[in-house]
Write a protein that holds these residues in place. Sequence first.
Motif, PDB file in Angstrom:
ATOM      1  N   ARG A  42       0.825  -1.204   0.000  1.00 55.30           N
ATOM      2  CA  ARG A  42       0.000   0.000   0.000  1.00 55.30           C
ATOM      3  C   ARG A  42       0.863   1.260   0.000  1.00 55.30           C
ATOM      4  O   ARG A  42       0.601   2.208  -0.746  1.00 55.30           O
ATOM      5  N   ALA A  52       2.619   6.752   7.752  1.00 54.49           N
ATOM      6  CA  ALA A  52       2.601   5.550   6.919  1.00 54.49           C
ATOM      7  C   ALA A  52       3.347   4.399   7.583  1.00 54.49           C
ATOM      8  O   ALA A  52       3.116   3.232   7.250  1.00 54.49           O
ATOM      9  N   SER A  59       2.538   1.625  -3.546  1.00 55.26           N
ATOM     10  CA  SER A  59       1.631   2.040  -4.613  1.00 55.26           C
ATOM     11  C   SER A  59       1.134   3.467  -4.415  1.00 55.26           C
ATOM     12  O   SER A  59       0.856   4.172  -5.384  1.00 55.26           O
ATOM     13  N   GLN A  60       1.027   3.904  -3.173  1.00 50.99           N
ATOM     14  CA  GLN A  60       0.482   5.231  -2.896  1.00 50.99           C
ATOM     15  C   GLN A  60       1.511   6.341  -3.051  1.00 50.99           C
ATOM     16  O   GLN A  60       1.179   7.435  -3.521  1.00 50.99           O
ATOM     17  N   TYR A  61       2.782   6.068  -2.695  1.00 52.43           N
ATOM     18  CA  TYR A  61       3.763   7.153  -2.644  1.00 52.43           C
ATOM     19  C   TYR A  61       4.954   6.976  -3.588  1.00 52.43           C
ATOM     20  O   TYR A  61       5.615   7.963  -3.923  1.00 52.43           O
TER      21      TYR A  61
END
Length: 359
Positions: free
Chosen positions: A50, A68, A53-55
């Motif tokens: 996660r 995070a 993929s997000q950052y």
Amino acid sequence: MGTRQSNDFDLLLNPRLVQQGEVENDICSGQLHRAPEPKWTAECLRICERIYSQYVEYGNGTRIPQSAFVDVPRWIFAEYAVQFCNVYLFGDPRTDLDHLPKTQLSLNLIGWNRRVHICHSSSMEAIFHAIVDDRRLRDLDCPIRSLVSLPIVKKDRIARKFYFGLDYRASAFGPWSAGMIYLFDGGDLPTATPHNAFESSSPIRPRASMEVFPLDWPMLDKVDSVDMVAQNRRCNETYVGFPWRADELIHPHVKRFPVLASIRRAIELNPAQPLSLRHLGTLADSSPFTFLRNFRAEFGVSPHQYQNHLKVHLGKTMLKCGASVSEAALEAGFYDQSHFTCRFREAFDLTPSHYASMQ
């Protein structure tokens, strides 16, 4: 400093010939420290995926927020990015880099006067370079640090053993600080081996960056304080037995390690117990000030900061198990709920009640 330079210059002018039957550069890998191995549980992989993929995956250099990493250590995520996502790392105390800088090679390598790009394929190396305060080293006139990384093939994968050393004059003052790890996509790098020195005609920009702190590095207490001149002289004779940890001439502070390690374990066993520097100094057979300086040099933080780190994580574990914020604060040894909330926000950039609601 002049004496140290002249000693090293003498070694260059008078290299010793290798004797018959002697193996030069034969490092005793049994004395090197093995890097910790991540435990890839399903939950850990889900959290890391996660964050990536997000950052990172389509990032443009953005900084990953502290929140995070509330449920996964930073070094674990860095290893995930390297092992599963073709990411390479660069650690630096500077927090404003927008491209991979050029680095001058070590003086004992061919082409030392070239400035080239270097990336790391291990979180252990990247965090080390990030949390060593270069400015502090320069102020102490100790610009030298040494690092050895040996890849070891084990069951079709590469494990690593490390040796980290700092000049004993610098390590006595613990030149540790917060730093940054910059994450680079392997596809953005030239075809040269990314974790070796390479050159690029165009700027190489990071996909993301993450702030790291001394306590984020699980090998912080494995850094040796080294008399570089004595070590270079021994290396000129032979590498057999490197890094000679029992030799007090090469490791001037070797005697203090076991005592500090035992006190650290005592704090870990009961983090909620109040600390007294006077009492801890008596246990270490030193004055409170000397003990404080030695502990900070060894572990990057003061005893009270280390205790607060343990208490926050203990409280976080209780929140995850369903305890209320007030119960977690009391059991973790904080004065009150507001004190716990303040420390929790400093560590993870969110409040305990927010974290409890996430569970």
